[in-house]
Design a protein around this motif. Structure first.
Motif: not given
Length: 542
Positions: A345-373
């Motif tokens: 998604q970073f390569v395909d979407e944020a390469g053309v529209k860099p600002q969309i990387a922030d919500p994608i990065g938020t989801v990625a960070s949240h997933i790896f922050a979950i205690s159950d995971l």
């Protein structure tokens, strides 16, 4: 009709008897006789009147009864007609309702049939797509294995060439040293002879000044600037993790072939994760459903103890002493799929529209922050970072010659296809822009008010900028500058919020000084152009 007589005594009029009709109208008649006769006539008249009255009442009653019967008959006919009309209306309504229900049932059957056909068509397309994707993945996997083998062979070849070159260089240096020793010996001998001749001539001729030159001059070749060994060792650790993740995916695929239930579950989870990541977009709360779907799938995978795998193999800095290093293999597998989808998604979407990387990065960070995971309270974010080490090594201080094949590989250039040519420069720059913005979208996250622990704190962002900025001037490439621009544009405010004046100093150096000491290029001009953009849009003067 029965006739009823009235039992009441009729009321006799005093003037009922006509005196003129009495046979005793003469005065000579007996009064008693006359009275008797009148009484008789009165009785007869009263009886007649009474009978006539009864007859009249009977006739009137009969007329009333007939009228009542006629009215009742008419009313009954009217009611019958109204009932008949109502019956017909009800029958029409029932028929209309039956027709409506039949039409609705037909429409519902048609709709169900169409839905069933659409579902069958969708299932068929999904199966075909899955088969095509599987074939593509198998082809990519085979190509990846082939590429890995070729890279390993190339590395072995390069190592051998390096060892041969080192041996040749060592031999050359030894030969040069031997030549120097021989030259120095000959020079010493020549100097001794010259001294003898000079001393002999000094006795017979005037003194002559003699200048000597070194007999042999050795020219040293310039040595390449070495890469920071600590950074290189860290980079290799993450590359090893990435290779182990590939091996895990192959192993899980092999197990799935032997276990149909596991294969079905893996396929459904993998497709749902990729679909949810592909639907990530901008907007507050726009990704809540996608995030929930991904969390539910990964939490379910985290509860499956078998098959298991050694989790420490996928950590860049594993704990030294672990009693039980095992963890759910399906979770690691799906986190690898998730990381791969996020980077795509970073390569395909944020390469053309860099600002969309922030919500994608938020989801990625949240997933790896979950205690159950997490595994023993340790985040598995190294799975995602390992992918970044493969696709964008310059974030971690790696550099190379952008004009050579090996240098492009070290800089993260992608190829059109396995074994094919590298992607065009414009496509490469779009990829690097998206990856730089994506790295910023993951690392610049504020967890001060969150209960979860930040899986990849902001100091990694500072470290990445510092490593790129400290690359030697003659080793700076356009790739470095494009990645820097992707990391800074749209994220300068967050950078300043995290690091304050220190961030301002870094921005001034990176956007003003670094382009000046870099080789002239379009990327250098674009990076320097952010100075005017920040001044115009953010009122930030560097």
């Amino acid at each position: 009709m029965s006739r009823t007589r009235s039992l009441s005594t009729p009321k006799i009029s005093r003037h009922t008897t006509d005196v003129t009709t009495s046979p005793y109208r003469l005065a000579t008649d007996s009064p008693s006789r006359q009275l008797q006769w009148e009484l008789q006539q009165l009785a007869i008249s009263s009886q007649k009147q009474f009978s006539a009255q009864l007859d009249r009442e009977d006739d009137e009653r009969e007329v009333l009864h007939r009228e009542a019967l006629t009215e009742a008959s008419a009313r009954h006919d009217r009611i019958r007609r109204e009932a008949e009309q109502l019956r017909k209306q009800l029958e029409q309504q029932v028929q209309a309702e039956r027709r409506r229900r039949e039409e609705e049932a037909q429409k519902e059957n048609d709709r169900l049939r169409r839905e069933r056909e659409e579902q069958e068509l969708a299932v068929k397309k999904r199966q075909e797509s899955e088969r095509a994707r599987t074939a593509e993945l198998e082809a990519k996997r085979a190509a990846e294995v082939k590429r890995t083998e070729e890279e390993a062979a190339e590395r072995r070849k390069q190592d051998q060439e390096r060892r041969d070159a080192e041996a040749a260089q060592k031999l050359k240096e030894e030969q040069a040293a031997e030549v120097r020793r021989k030259d120095e010996a000959r020079a010493a001998e020549a100097r001794a002879k010259q001294s003898a001749v000079t001393s002999q001539q000094a006795q017979t001729a005037p003194t002559t000044k003699v200048s000597t030159q070194p007999a042999h001059q050795v020219t040293q070749l310039p040595q390449p600037i070495p890469v920071n060994p600590q950074w290189e060792e860290e980079h290799q650790r993450y590359l090893t993790i990435h290779q182990r993740l590939k091996e895990l995916r192959n192993g899980m695929a092999s197990q799935a072939k032997q276990n149909p239930e596991l294969k079905q579950a893996m396929g459904d989870m993998r497709r749902e994760i990729r679909k949810s990541v592909g639907q990530l977009r901008e907007g507050k709360g726009a990704n809540s459903n996608q995030l929930k779907n991904i969390m539910d799938i990964l939490k379910k995978a985290a509860t499956l103890a078998e098959p298991s795998v050694d989790i420490t193999l996928y950590l860049a800095s594993p704990p030294r002493q672990v009693n039980d290093p095992k963890g759910p293999a399906l979770l690691v597998y799906l986190l690898s799929i998730f990381a791969k989808a996020i980077v795509a998604q970073f390569v395909d979407e944020a390469g053309v529209k860099p600002q969309i990387a922030d919500p994608i990065g938020t989801v990625a960070s949240h997933i790896f922050a979950i205690s159950d995971l997490r595994w023993k309270e340790i985040s598995l974010v190294d799975i995602l970072i390992a992918k970044f080490h493969v696709v964008c090594p310059v974030l971690f201080g790696i550099y190379g010659d952008e004009q050579s094949v090996q240098g492009k590989q070290r800089l993260g250039w992608s190829k059109e296809e396995d074994g094919g040519p590298f992607v065009p420069q414009q496509r490469h720059f779009e990829r690097m822009t998206g990856l730089g913005a994506g790295f910023a979208g993951i690392s610049l996250k504020n967890y001060e008010k969150a209960r979860a622990k930040n899986p990849y704190p902001d100091h990694h962002y500072w470290q990445a900028i510092a490593r790129i900025a400290n690359v030697p001037s003659d080793q700076i490439t356009e790739t470095h500058l494009v990645v820097l621009k992707g990391m800074i544009e749209w994220y300068e405010v967050k950078f300043l919020n995290f690091f304050g004046d220190a961030a301002l100093a870094v921005l001034r150096y990176v956007l003003v000084e670094l382009p000046k000491r870099s080789p002239p290029s379009i990327a250098a001009k674009a990076l320097a152009g952010l100075v005017d953009v920040l001044k115009r849009q953010k009122k930030l003067v560097l």
